[in-house]
Write a protein that holds these residues in place. Structure first.
Motif, mmCIF file in Angstrom:
data_model
loop_
_atom_site.group_PDB
_atom_site.id
_atom_site.type_symbol
_atom_site.label_atom_id
_atom_site.label_comp_id
_atom_site.label_asym_id
_atom_site.label_seq_id
_atom_site.Cartn_x
_atom_site.Cartn_y
_atom_site.Cartn_z
ATOM 1 N N ARG A 100 -9.605 -8.356 -35.717
ATOM 2 C CA ARG A 100 -9.262 -8.405 -34.288
ATOM 3 C C ARG A 100 -9.767 -7.154 -33.589
ATOM 4 N NH1 ARG A 100 -3.313 -11.205 -33.824
ATOM 5 N NH2 ARG A 100 -3.910 -13.063 -34.978
ATOM 6 N N VAL B 24 -8.197 -9.745 -26.384
ATOM 7 C CA VAL B 24 -8.072 -9.545 -27.827
ATOM 8 C C VAL B 24 -8.797 -10.726 -28.462
ATOM 9 C CG1 VAL B 24 -6.500 -9.401 -29.780
ATOM 10 C CG2 VAL B 24 -5.867 -8.368 -27.582
ATOM 11 N N GLU C 46 -10.986 -12.388 -32.080
ATOM 12 C CA GLU C 46 -10.979 -12.372 -33.538
ATOM 13 C C GLU C 46 -12.266 -12.981 -34.073
ATOM 14 O OE1 GLU C 46 -7.780 -13.385 -36.941
ATOM 15 O OE2 GLU C 46 -8.167 -14.997 -35.515
#
Length: 100
Positions: A25, A18, A20
């Motif tokens: 995100r 994950v 950003e």
């Protein structure tokens, strides 16, 4: 044209992370770059990490993206490319005469 976006790893999953960038995100494949850890910077193309970046290189790419946006908006963009102002363009080493 496809642009690589520097993203920061927030959490790691099997074969993905994950990440950003400026509040957005995304789940990014990390199969091409191997193991990553939270806090690392990755160059991402179409939700696939293609290279690990150090913090300075990630900042440089961010500045270039900001400069492109400034140019598109009709604003002064030169401050975003301070490392290029006042010098002759250079070919990367692998394209210079005599490179092997």
């Amino acid at each position: 044209m496809c642009l690589g976006i520097p993203m920061t790893v927030l959490a790691v999953e099997a074969g993905s992370a994950v990440c950003e960038h400026r509040g957005e995100r995304r789940v990014v494949s990390t199969l091409l770059v191997g193991d990553v850890t939270p806090g690392m910077h990755l160059l991402v193309h179409i939700d696939t990490a293609v290279r690990v970046l150090d913090a300075a290189e990630a900042r440089s790419i961010e500045a270039a993206l900001d400069g492109v946006q400034a140019a598109l908006d009709g604003r002064d963009f030169e401050p975003f490319f301070a490392d290029l102002i006042g010098r002759e363009p250079e070919l990367p080493p692998f394209l210079r005469a005599g490179a092997k």
